[in-house]
Scaffold this motif. Sequence first.
Motif, short mmCIF file in Angstrom:
data_model
loop_
_atom_site.label_atom_id
_atom_site.label_comp_id
_atom_site.label_asym_id
_atom_site.label_seq_id
_atom_site.Cartn_x
_atom_site.Cartn_y
_atom_site.Cartn_z
N GLU A 59 -74.61 98.77 -8.83
CA GLU A 59 -74.48 98.83 -7.38
C GLU A 59 -73.34 99.76 -6.96
O GLU A 59 -73.48 100.55 -6.03
N TYR A 144 -72.56 94.19 1.93
CA TYR A 144 -73.84 94.67 1.39
C TYR A 144 -73.90 94.48 -0.12
O TYR A 144 -74.86 93.94 -0.66
N THR A 145 -72.85 94.94 -0.83
CA THR A 145 -72.85 94.84 -2.28
C THR A 145 -72.85 93.38 -2.73
O THR A 145 -73.52 93.02 -3.70
N ALA A 148 -76.37 92.11 -2.33
CA ALA A 148 -77.25 92.67 -3.35
C ALA A 148 -76.99 92.01 -4.70
O ALA A 148 -77.92 91.67 -5.44
N VAL A 160 -81.55 92.10 2.17
CA VAL A 160 -80.74 93.31 2.11
C VAL A 160 -81.23 94.28 3.18
O VAL A 160 -82.43 94.46 3.36
N ASN A 199 -86.09 91.80 -2.09
CA ASN A 199 -85.19 92.90 -1.79
C ASN A 199 -85.47 94.11 -2.67
O ASN A 199 -85.41 95.25 -2.21
#
Length: 319
Positions: A59, A144-145, A148, A160, A199
């Motif tokens: 990521e 976000y990370t 994820a 996501v 996702n």
Amino acid sequence: MTDSDGATAGDEGDRPEGAPELPADRDAVRDALVDWYAADHREFPWRRTEDPYEILVSEVMSQQTQLDRVVSAWEDFLDEWPTAAALAGADRADVVAFWSDHSLGYNNRAKYLHEAAGQVESEYDGAFPEDPDELSELMGVGPYTANALASFAFDNGDAVVDTNVKRVLYRAFDVPDDDDAFERVASRLMPAGESRVWNNAIMELGGVACGKKPRCDERGCPWREWCHAYQTGDFTAPDVPEQPSFEGSRRQFRGRIVRLLGDRDGMELDALGHRIRVDYAPDGEHGREWLRGLVDDLADDGLVEADAGEDGVVVSLRR
């Protein structure tokens, strides 16, 4: 009419004012996408693991870097530091030098990744937390990370919403170009408890079939029968800021500095300047003042140190 969640299709939780209703049979929409993804998708190696450390590395590397370029760097990185414990015990200068050597951009990401591995070892006894909120406590791991990572490692994330997902939702369901609207619609579409496959699937759809240039029929887009853009022929998409050119950028020269210092104890400022650009002149436009600005930026990021020596300022990687 209600879907399998018991939610009214087109209710205010789904549909921003003025946007078309989502399809009444959301199960059909979900199944079509998941089946399409299961039948054929890009085989990136991090999609074959549920190891949170390996996924975190992928990521961080994938931020603003083409995925095809990430594969070899990801494999090399894990060969060098196969676990969070191994990375935490590494010399940070070695990690930063690896990042720069592989042209992964923004070397402070390497620093943050190294620090996050240290946090996992020192604060979590070597086991990654599984909740997005806790994962956000790791250095350099934003919302976000974190989401994820929770999705792909633990199947414990929310929907996501990245650039690809926004483009898909904007075209398929005419969702307004508004972050809150994208979040609401994405959350309503994702089947409960299936964040890993969902996702991956919707990001894949945006990456291969619904890119800037749509390839609906060529890639067999599973949402064509519901897609507003496919039905109207209007394939506009939300504006995405263009990545500034790398060539000649401050980012490029920051990377050159880190690479040069990787196998040296230090370099005097002017010697460093002459090595990173052929037109370096101490009193010129790209001279000491310009170079010192780059060095100061790297120092602020915790990557280098600049100390006064007998012959002037000496720059070295921070160990």
